[in-house]
Design a protein around this motif. Structure first.
Motif, PDB file in Angstrom:
ATOM      1  N   GLU A  82       0.817  -1.168   0.098  1.00  0.00           N
ATOM      2  CA  GLU A  82      -0.022   0.228  -0.054  1.00  0.00           C
ATOM      3  C   GLU A  82       0.789   1.194  -0.109  1.00  0.00           C
ATOM      4  O   GLU A  82       2.031   1.265   0.636  1.00  0.00           O
ATOM      5  N   ASN A  83       0.431   2.190  -0.761  1.00  0.00           N
ATOM      6  CA  ASN A  83       1.168   3.352  -0.785  1.00  0.00           C
ATOM      7  C   ASN A  83       2.383   3.296  -1.373  1.00  0.00           C
ATOM      8  O   ASN A  83       3.482   4.250  -0.903  1.00  0.00           O
ATOM      9  N   MET A 141       4.101   8.041  -0.295  1.00  0.00           N
ATOM     10  CA  MET A 141       3.666   7.772   1.356  1.00  0.00           C
ATOM     11  C   MET A 141       3.972   9.194   2.001  1.00  0.00           C
ATOM     12  O   MET A 141       5.178   9.499   2.270  1.00  0.00           O
ATOM     13  N   LYS A 157     -10.516   0.329  -1.874  1.00  0.00           N
ATOM     14  CA  LYS A 157     -10.375  -0.134  -0.511  1.00  0.00           C
ATOM     15  C   LYS A 157     -11.618   0.390   0.017  1.00  0.00           C
ATOM     16  O   LYS A 157     -12.105   1.683   0.130  1.00  0.00           O
ATOM     17  N   TYR A 162      -5.045   8.855  12.624  1.00  0.00           N
ATOM     18  CA  TYR A 162      -5.413   8.617  11.315  1.00  0.00           C
ATOM     19  C   TYR A 162      -6.688   8.599  10.980  1.00  0.00           C
ATOM     20  O   TYR A 162      -7.899   8.430  11.645  1.00  0.00           O
ATOM     21  N   CYS A 171      -4.638  -3.541   3.322  1.00  0.00           N
ATOM     22  CA  CYS A 171      -4.097  -3.186   4.649  1.00  0.00           C
ATOM     23  C   CYS A 171      -5.302  -3.474   5.729  1.00  0.00           C
ATOM     24  O   CYS A 171      -5.527  -4.459   6.288  1.00  0.00           O
ATOM     25  N   TYR A 172      -5.895  -2.111   6.108  1.00  0.00           N
ATOM     26  CA  TYR A 172      -6.872  -2.307   7.303  1.00  0.00           C
ATOM     27  C   TYR A 172      -8.058  -3.255   6.893  1.00  0.00           C
ATOM     28  O   TYR A 172      -8.609  -3.675   8.109  1.00  0.00           O
ATOM     29  N   ALA A 179       0.526  -0.796   4.948  1.00  0.00           N
ATOM     30  CA  ALA A 179       1.175   0.003   5.444  1.00  0.00           C
ATOM     31  C   ALA A 179       0.873   0.127   7.079  1.00  0.00           C
ATOM     32  O   ALA A 179       0.394   1.311   7.516  1.00  0.00           O
ATOM     33  N   PHE A 180       1.117  -1.019   7.335  1.00  0.00           N
ATOM     34  CA  PHE A 180       0.945  -1.215   8.793  1.00  0.00           C
ATOM     35  C   PHE A 180       1.463  -0.212   9.913  1.00  0.00           C
ATOM     36  O   PHE A 180       2.706  -0.141   9.609  1.00  0.00           O
ATOM     37  N   THR A 181       0.693   0.431  10.733  1.00  0.00           N
ATOM     38  CA  THR A 181       1.671   1.331  11.985  1.00  0.00           C
ATOM     39  C   THR A 181       2.569   0.225  12.623  1.00  0.00           C
ATOM     40  O   THR A 181       2.192  -1.022  12.780  1.00  0.00           O
ATOM     41  N   TYR A 187       7.829   9.110   6.830  1.00  0.00           N
ATOM     42  CA  TYR A 187       7.803  10.333   6.809  1.00  0.00           C
ATOM     43  C   TYR A 187       7.475  10.972   8.325  1.00  0.00           C
ATOM     44  O   TYR A 187       6.842  10.268   9.098  1.00  0.00           O
ATOM     45  N   ARG A 195       5.864   8.891  11.131  1.00  0.00           N
ATOM     46  CA  ARG A 195       5.061   7.854  10.571  1.00  0.00           C
ATOM     47  C   ARG A 195       6.180   6.588  10.621  1.00  0.00           C
ATOM     48  O   ARG A 195       7.089   6.635   9.911  1.00  0.00           O
TER      49      ARG A 195
END
Ligand SMILES: O=C(O)CNC(=O)[C@H](CS)NC(=O)CCC(=O)C(=O)O
Length: 270
Positions: free
Chosen positions: A43-44, A48, A114, A128, A157-158, A182-184, A217, A220
């Motif tokens: 993802e991204n 990003m 998504k 977020y 992702c989510y 792009a999991f945290t 970035y 993040r």
């Protein structure tokens, strides 16, 4: 369906489109040199950064990313999933977070927007609000049936937290579930692997999960650990925490074996 190698790419995308496409190209090249025929980007992968920058550059990101995916698939003669990038919605200044599957001859095979948006205050202090810039897709993903690579289901992702989406895919015959992310870092350390293994085990499907990793970035941090999991839930490859690729063999005989040993898909009541 034949046996083949699949790759889950792991990268640290930043707020710089060209830099990301260069990084992605290098990693696709690396995966193909190791024999991968199906390659997933996270993802991204192409951008990003701050939501407002993503929106401001939306048209440029969307165009460059689609062109890139078609070019890479043709140049390397592989099937590529672009795991999530913004495509502007005409009407309202938002974008769809879109995943695109492209064939070796540059044809679009499947597209998914998504549906579950990440509007969450993570306990590490990061907030977020994906829905502030992203429009939720309104359709469940479809399953693309490839004569060589099996039946491939998309997600982003989510979505991984919503098992009903994967049930939809497996009840439409999916063999391989793509979960680009792009999991945290904060949620990833406790949830990422467990969720991926759960989706693999409960649907007796392969899971291919490309990932973002490291410092993308500002504040993040993403979790990494792009991985490929077999239908029994065994982790076949894990990219760790640095940019790179996780590669593993996808085997129809393993799918048949696991589905014989554990026929849970046939025992569904609801
Ligand atoms: O952070 C960014 O800038 C980019 N991230 C994303 O685009 C998306 C939507 S905000 N991230 C997730 O879905 C994380 C899910 C997740 O981490 C979980 O379910 O725990």
């Amino acid at each position: 369906m034949k046996s083949y190698l699949a790759a889950a790419i792991q990268m640290t995308s930043v707020p710089d489109l060209q830099k990301n496409l260069d990084q992605a190209e290098e990693l696709i090249d690396l995966a193909v040199r190791q024999g991968a025929e199906l390659v997933g980007l996270p993802e991204n992968f192409s951008f990003m950064g701050e939501e407002k920058d993503k929106i401001a550059q939306g048209i440029a990101i969307a165009q460059a990313t689609e062109t890139f995916l078609h070019q890479m698939a043709q140049r390397f003669q592989v099937t590529i999933l672009g795991g999530g990038f913004p495509i502007p919605v005409n009407s309202n200044g938002k974008v769809y977070n879109t995943a695109l599957l492209v064939s070796p001859n540059g044809q679009e095979l499947a597209r998914y927007r998504k549906v579950h948006l990440f509007d969450v205050n993570v306990p590490d202090g990061n907030t977020y609000q994906e829905s502030s810039t992203v429009m939720a897709g309104q359709e469940l993903p479809s399953v693309y049936s490839s004569p060589d690579l099996g039946k491939i289901g998309l997600s982003i992702c989510y979505d991984v937290r919503f098992p009903e989406l994967y049930r939809h895919l497996s009840s439409h015959g999916a063999d391989v579930l793509f979960i680009p992310a792009a999991f945290t870092a904060f949620t990833g350390k406790d949830h990422w692997q467990v969720l991926l293994q759960s989706r693999a085990i409960e649907n007796t499907c392969y899971v291919i999960a490309p990932a973002q990793t490291g410092n993308n970035y500002h504040r993040r941090q993403t979790h990494g650990h792009a991985m490929i999991i077999d239908p029994w839930g065994v982790i076949l490859a894990d990219a760790g925490e640095k940019p790179g690729v996780a590669i593993a063999e996808i085997k129809p005989t393993r799918l048949e074996q696991v589905r014989r040993q554990m026929p849970s898909l046939q025992h569904r009541v609801f």
